[in-house]
Design an enzyme around this catalytic site. Structure first.
Site, PDB file in Angstrom:
ATOM      1  N   PHE A   1      27.601  29.409  36.006  1.00 52.63           N
ATOM      2  CA  PHE A   1      28.956  28.983  35.679  1.00 52.63           C
ATOM      3  C   PHE A   1      29.307  29.586  34.316  1.00 52.63           C
ATOM      4  CE2 PHE A   1      27.907  26.698  39.335  1.00 52.63           C
ATOM      5  CZ  PHE A   1      29.093  26.270  39.921  1.00 52.63           C
ATOM      6  N   ASN A   2      29.343  28.854  33.245  1.00 50.26           N
ATOM      7  CA  ASN A   2      29.641  29.425  31.934  1.00 50.26           C
ATOM      8  C   ASN A   2      28.393  29.347  31.071  1.00 50.26           C
ATOM      9  OD1 ASN A   2      32.725  29.851  32.028  1.00 50.26           O
ATOM     10  ND2 ASN A   2      32.472  27.758  32.779  1.00 50.26           N
TER      11      ASN A   2
ATOM     12  N   LYS B   1      30.737  40.574  43.376  1.00 47.95           N
ATOM     13  CA  LYS B   1      29.482  39.826  43.283  1.00 47.95           C
ATOM     14  C   LYS B   1      29.044  39.312  44.654  1.00 47.95           C
ATOM     15  CE  LYS B   1      27.941  39.694  39.003  1.00 47.95           C
ATOM     16  NZ  LYS B   1      26.570  40.149  38.680  1.00 47.95           N
TER      17      LYS B   1
ATOM     18  N   ALA C   1      22.723  43.575  35.079  1.00 46.38           N
ATOM     19  CA  ALA C   1      23.709  44.588  34.716  1.00 46.38           C
ATOM     20  C   ALA C   1      24.948  44.423  35.591  1.00 46.38           C
ATOM     21  CB  ALA C   1      23.120  45.987  34.909  1.00 46.38           C
ATOM     22  N   ALA C   2      26.109  44.277  34.959  1.00 44.21           N
ATOM     23  CA  ALA C   2      27.345  44.056  35.714  1.00 44.21           C
ATOM     24  C   ALA C   2      28.543  44.127  34.779  1.00 44.21           C
ATOM     25  CB  ALA C   2      27.318  42.690  36.399  1.00 44.21           C
TER      26      ALA C   2
ATOM     27  N   VAL D   1      45.350  28.210  23.366  1.00 41.75           N
ATOM     28  CA  VAL D   1      45.041  27.285  24.454  1.00 41.75           C
ATOM     29  C   VAL D   1      46.098  27.443  25.542  1.00 41.75           C
ATOM     30  CG1 VAL D   1      44.709  24.869  25.103  1.00 41.75           C
ATOM     31  CG2 VAL D   1      44.047  25.653  22.814  1.00 41.75           C
TER      32      VAL D   1
ATOM     33  N   ASP E   1      21.376  54.673  34.032  1.00 34.39           N
ATOM     34  CA  ASP E   1      22.708  54.251  34.451  1.00 34.39           C
ATOM     35  C   ASP E   1      22.662  53.978  35.950  1.00 34.39           C
ATOM     36  OD1 ASP E   1      25.394  54.021  35.202  1.00 34.39           O
ATOM     37  OD2 ASP E   1      26.070  55.494  33.721  1.00 34.39           O
TER      38      ASP E   1
ATOM     39  N   TYR F   1      36.240  40.744  40.715  1.00 38.77           N
ATOM     40  CA  TYR F   1      34.926  40.437  40.145  1.00 38.77           C
ATOM     41  C   TYR F   1      34.123  39.561  41.092  1.00 38.77           C
ATOM     42  CZ  TYR F   1      31.442  37.941  37.400  1.00 38.77           C
ATOM     43  OH  TYR F   1      30.270  37.367  36.974  1.00 38.77           O
TER      44      TYR F   1
END
Length: 331
Positions: A173-174, A149, A73-74, A207, A50, A145
């Site tokens: 990005f995604n 980062k 890990a995040a 949506v 951990d 978030y």
């Protein structure tokens, strides 16, 4: 290389782990919850630790010294971070600091300065409309978030400056799709949510607004390739930053249409009131292509959605990939 992967139980971490093993590296996968660990490629060592409990890092052998580290890990949910900022900074910043401390002990023991590849996010840029955003743009995160980062990025840069490691920051990005038997089962994200509706595991896709906001997507296999390439390019004393994306804007409506084509089923949807969000967030990934020779052959929305559909559907109603089971753990 002897490579440590943190966050190996996660979607991207699992693919990176197996991709490293397939490339012939000696891989150690670090997980926090052994019950959630997927099945990795043969020969992958699994350790339990951990990042918020430094003593577990030493017991698991993180201080032994590694040639490379992929730190994934995040905590990653933007909306959740707004209600739990302390938790996000603890996981994403304090956890990174604890990992770097353990790795420093390994460097002192072995004399090896590892290549450290850090999984960051486009969230560091902020919520304004951006098209073709380069790495040189001044970061301006608008949520905890993204801020956590960015803080971890800066810490890594300072640690690299000591010469005790070489850093590469990958701002994704995604990330979506599926590879090496691993897929994204997090229905809080657009593509898994749409696949869940098409497969009958959810009733409807909600949506926000008209669904025309543009985002870019990168296939998880292409993302894993960026980690492997970055490991070979990191140089002690330096820290480089790269966007990793396709550079192609895709709307929510486009995603739903692609899922409909892949599944042969319309994705039932309802339109909800719009939320405050940028209408376009598309990066400029020319630098990683030019400097590292990376490319994204799998990152068309059609390929991403097709892979997500075929793997997600195979998981059935449980959302658990077919390969996932408990594995032997080394502690």
């Amino acid at each position: 290389m002897r490579v440590l992967v943190t966050g190996a139980s996660g979607f991207i971490g699992a693919v990176v782990t197996d991709a490293l093993a397939a490339a012939g590296h000696t891989v150690t996968a670090m997980v926090r919850d052994p019950a959630a660990a997927p099945t990795f490629a043969p020969g992958v060592e699994v350790i339990v630790a951990d990042l918020l409990q430094p003593a577990t890092l030493a017991r698991a052998g993180v201080t032994r010294g590694f040639d490379g580290v992929c730190h994934l890990a995040a905590l990653t949910r933007v909306r959740e971070s707004r209600t739990a900022p302390l938790r996000y900074f603890q996981a994403n910043l304090t956890g990174t600091a604890n990992l770097l401390t353990a790795l420093e002990a390994g460097t002192e023991r072995t004399g090896v300065a590892p290549a450290f590849v850090f999984g960051s996010s486009c969230a560091v840029y902020g919520d304004m409309d951006l098209t073709g955003v380069p790495e040189s743009r001044r970061p301006d995160p608008s949520n905890p978030y993204g801020a956590s980062k960015l803080a971890a990025e800066r810490l890594l840069g300072h640690q690299a400056g000591t010469g005790l490691l070489g850093g590469v920051i990958l701002r994704s990005f995604n990330v979506a799709g599926a590879a090496l038997g691993h897929f994204d089962s997090d229905d809080s994200r657009i593509i898994p949510a749409a696949v869940a509706v098409a497969s009958g595991r959810r009733d409807v896709f909600r949506v926000n607004g008209d669904g025309r906001a543009l985002r870019e997507y990168v296939h998880v296999g292409d993302m894993a390739a960026a980690y492997l390439t970055a490991l070979t390019m990191a140089a002690p004393g330096r820290c480089a930053t790269y966007n990793v994306g396709s550079g192609v804007g895709v709307s929510v409506i486009d995603v739903l249409a692609a899922v409909g084509r892949a599944s042969g089923r319309p994705v039932r949807r309802v339109h909800c009131p719009p939320v405050a969000e940028p209408q376009a967030l598309i990066g400029d990934s020319r630098r990683i292509r030019a400097e590292l020779g990376w490319n994204s052959p799998c990152s068309s929305i059609e390929r991403i959605v097709a892979d997500a559909w075929h793997h997600g559907r195979a998981a059935g109603s449980t959302g658990v990939p077919p390969r996932q089971r408990n594995v032997p753990i080394i502690t």
